[in-house]
Design a protein around this motif. Structure first.
Motif, PDB file in Angstrom:
ATOM      1  N   ARG A 187      13.212  63.902  42.304  1.00  9.45           N
ATOM      2  CA  ARG A 187      13.693  62.532  42.062  1.00  9.45           C
ATOM      3  C   ARG A 187      14.185  62.364  40.627  1.00  9.45           C
ATOM      4  NH1 ARG A 187       9.474  57.737  42.906  1.00  9.45           N
ATOM      5  NH2 ARG A 187       8.874  58.326  40.784  1.00  9.45           N
ATOM      6  N   PHE A 220      17.052  56.390  48.193  1.00  9.34           N
ATOM      7  CA  PHE A 220      16.905  55.139  47.449  1.00  9.34           C
ATOM      8  C   PHE A 220      17.245  55.363  45.973  1.00  9.34           C
ATOM      9  CE2 PHE A 220      13.695  52.525  45.004  1.00  9.34           C
ATOM     10  CZ  PHE A 220      14.494  51.402  44.935  1.00  9.34           C
ATOM     11  N   THR A 221      16.676  56.433  45.410  1.00  8.77           N
ATOM     12  CA  THR A 221      16.955  56.724  43.999  1.00  8.77           C
ATOM     13  C   THR A 221      18.439  57.020  43.802  1.00  8.77           C
ATOM     14  OG1 THR A 221      14.749  57.685  43.917  1.00  8.77           O
ATOM     15  CG2 THR A 221      16.147  58.081  42.022  1.00  8.77           C
ATOM     16  N   ARG A 268      20.891  55.786  45.457  1.00  9.58           N
ATOM     17  CA  ARG A 268      21.627  54.512  45.457  1.00  9.58           C
ATOM     18  C   ARG A 268      21.463  53.798  44.122  1.00  9.58           C
ATOM     19  NH1 ARG A 268      20.493  54.200  51.113  1.00  9.58           N
ATOM     20  NH2 ARG A 268      18.492  53.199  50.736  1.00  9.58           N
ATOM     21  N   LEU A 269      20.237  53.859  43.569  1.00 12.20           N
ATOM     22  CA  LEU A 269      20.002  53.196  42.278  1.00 12.20           C
ATOM     23  C   LEU A 269      20.893  53.780  41.186  1.00 12.20           C
ATOM     24  CD1 LEU A 269      16.106  52.817  42.004  1.00 12.20           C
ATOM     25  CD2 LEU A 269      17.773  51.030  42.439  1.00 12.20           C
ATOM     26  N   TYR A 270      21.059  55.107  41.228  1.00 12.94           N
ATOM     27  CA  TYR A 270      21.816  55.764  40.156  1.00 12.94           C
ATOM     28  C   TYR A 270      23.293  55.956  40.529  1.00 12.94           C
ATOM     29  CZ  TYR A 270      17.540  56.676  37.541  1.00 12.94           C
ATOM     30  OH  TYR A 270      16.388  56.528  36.813  1.00 12.94           O
TER      31      TYR A 270
END
Lengths: 362, 248
Positions: B144, B100-101, B103-105
């Motif tokens: 993370r 998820f992280t 994808r965010l970055y």
């Protein structure tokens, strides 16, 4: 970064949040239990008409003051209402939430029956009655009336389909009430958790320091909310698939209506500090949004001014737009106000969510 | 970029109470900067302002060359944060949390596997985070924060409540990051840890910086005795109020 790259980045970030929330929801036993409960209530609700028994319902338009009407009224094998005119009979057929057979009883029917001649009656069915159910209803009525008349009676429904009118109630209203209730319940009871949990577990901090903007966070969560709402609503629409005539309108209405209740849920989740407060405020909001839904069904009994006010409540606008999707003669102009109200209130509520979350850095 | 972090007169009020009061400091690239203070001294508030989560009431700050108020969008990809709380998605696996992280970055998925390996969680990557021990969760938080290879890493009490072995592992990570040139802004209650890791420390009390400098220099200046420790310095500078209260 040019506009296209920026748009792609916006979509990537929004989708990342939605995908995470959906995966999280699938692994969340409470959320699944709520969703399954909603679906269960819908199945139960769908099964309710069968509890009325299978006695066929006839709406008679009696042109010749036939004794058959009285016989039907006294009989247990058929239920009967009498329409005052052909149009009235058709309106009642359209207003029923079950498959009712409209029957035209011609002048001289009694003498035909007395002579033992085979009788053919003109029959009408609502447009949404499925083929199998139509055949079953006609057969049941033919059998019941034949027994009462003592002579073979056939009902001819060929080409006699009753369409819903703008003012019709019946199946379309039940469908719209169900949609309104489901999206409101999910919106104010489940969706606030999307925000409350992020705050309680402080994962919102991760989102706020990530490249996602607050707008993208809220939009991502709104899409997750739509996912939650549209699963049961899709099941509802599938159940009422024969009722819907204008699918585009129905889908547009439920998406806009769901976005409104999703936004409301997210706003509630952004404002409330703890889950416990949700029980009270969720209940209050449900009353505020659902009561008008119920009241507009009995709008003839209410003062006109009150009905006009109720029509400005977004959930009644949703119900009205969904109802109109069942009216063949309707156009988008008939529900332009309702669609504009839903779109406007959804946008305003989502903007309010962004504002509330943004205020957290002030 | 001369300075990885530069704060000038940074101030933050909460409902009329001043949590951070006119704080100024700078941190060089690749430096480990210890930011020490008692509970409620304003450490986390400072981090929240430096990471763009909270607007300063007054003053300004630049992190990785970006203004923390006006250039937040540019700032965000440059920083990594290990928060005071273990804010993980507990129903998701470690891999899902990191994916998820990523994808965010906009980070390649191969980085997920690389950081999982780096923090020793590759074998348990499929397990739900709620089954993890505190130490594993803390390692995942560090993974993370490192996923997108930030220039500046903020660590808010990264070893709090951890057993000594895990705490030592985490100190090892921090030291290694510093060797790789990552700027680290570290808050901790463990003075020995700060002494061991930090090139310089600032001691904050009631929102104000009471002293700042290399640990050795602070010990000499504020230790009050030969062979003074950083803890002695900390107590001398921040414990006055407590001592007075006990004396009464």
């Amino acid at each position: 970064m040019n506009a296209l790259q920026k748009l792609r980045a916006n979509l990537r970030l929004t989708w990342a949040i939605t995908a995470k929330d959906v995966v999280d929801a699938v692994k969340n036993k409470n959320a699944l239990a709520n969703l399954v409960s909603t679906l269960f209530i819908m199945v139960l609700y769908a099964a309710l008409p069968s509890l009325r028994g299978d006695t066929p319902l006839v709406i008679a338009y009696d042109l010749g003051d036939s004794a058959l009407v009285e016989q039907m009224e006294e009989s247990d094998s058929v239920r009967v209402y009498v329409g005052e005119s052909r149009a009235d009979m058709q309106a009642i057929v359209a207003d029923m939430d079950e498959a009712a057979l409209g029957l035209v009883l011609p002048p001289g029917l009694d003498s035909q029956v007395a002579a033992g001649e085979p009788v053919v009656l003109e029959g009408y069915l609502a447009y949404w009655v499925r083929e199998g159910k139509a055949a079953e209803t006609v057969a049941a009525v033919e059998s019941a009336i034949s027994a009462l008349a003592g002579t073979p009676v056939r009902v001819d429904t060929e080409g006699n389909v009753v369409q819903a009118a703008l003012e019709s109630t019946g199946s379309a209203v039940l469908m719209s009430l169900s949609v309104g209730i489901v999206v409101t319940m999910l919106g104010v009871t489940i969706l606030p958790h999307l925000m409350i949990e992020e705050r309680e577990t402080k994962t919102i901090d991760l989102l706020l320091v990530s490249p996602a903007s607050i707008g993208e966070v809220v939009l991502g969560k709104a899409l997750t909310g739509l996912f939650y709402c549209l699963i049961p609503v899709a099941a509802l629409l599938a159940y009422y698939s024969t009722t819907i005539v204008h699918w585009g309108l129905a889908i547009l209405a439920v998406v806009l209506g769901s976005l409104f209740t999703v936004g409301l849920g997210l706003l509630l989740g952004s404002i409330l500090k703890v889950k416990q407060q949700l029980v009270l405020w969720g209940f209050v909001l449900m009353i505020v949004l659902m009561l008008p839904l119920m009241l507009v069904v009995i709008s003839e009994l209410l003062p006109e001014g009150l009905v006009e006010i109720l029509r400005w409540v977004p959930t009644t606008a949703l119900a009205r737009a969904v109802t109109v999707s069942a009216v063949q003669s309707a156009t988008i102009a008939d529900v332009a106000r309702e669609l504009a109200l839903l779109a406007g209130s959804a946008a305003a509520i989502l903007a309010a969510v962004v504002w509330v979350v943004r205020r957290s850095d002030r | 970029m001369d300075r990885a972090i530069e704060a000038e007169g940074l101030t933050r009020d909460y409902d009329g109470l001043r949590a951070v009061d006119n704080v100024s400091f700078s941190v060089s690239p690749g430096e480990v900067f210890g930011y020490l203070g008692p509970n409620g001294a304003g450490k986390t508030t400072t981090i929240r302002m430096l990471t763009g989560q909270l607007r300063p009431t007054a003053g300004s700050a630049r992190v990785a060359g970006c203004d923390v108020v006006t250039e937040r969008d540019r700032l965000k990809p440059q920083i990594g944060v290990v928060f005071e709380h273990q804010n993980l998605y507990e129903r998701l696996s470690a891999r899902d949390n990191l994916s998820f992280t990523a994808r965010l970055y906009g980070v390649d998925k191969s980085r997920v596997e690389a950081v999982l390996k780096q923090v020793g969680l590759l074998d348990r990557a499929r397990d739900k985070v709620k089954k993890y021990s505190n130490g594993m969760k803390q390692r995942l938080l560090i993974a993370r924060a490192l996923l997108h290879e930030p220039q500046v890493l903020f660590l808010d009490e990264p070893t709090r409540g951890l057993d000594p072995n895990v705490a030592r592992d985490i100190r090892g990570f921090v030291a290694e990051l510093a060797r790789q040139g990552v700027t680290v802004f570290l808050t901790t209650h463990y003075m020995e840890e700060a002494d061991q890791l930090s090139h310089r420390v600032a001691i904050i009390d009631h929102g104000r910086i009471a002293a700042m400098g290399a640990p050795a220099a602070l010990k000499k200046e504020h230790g009050g005795k030969a062979n003074a420790t950083l803890e002695d310095v900390f107590v001398n500078l921040t414990g006055k109020g407590l001592r007075e209260r006990f004396a009464e």
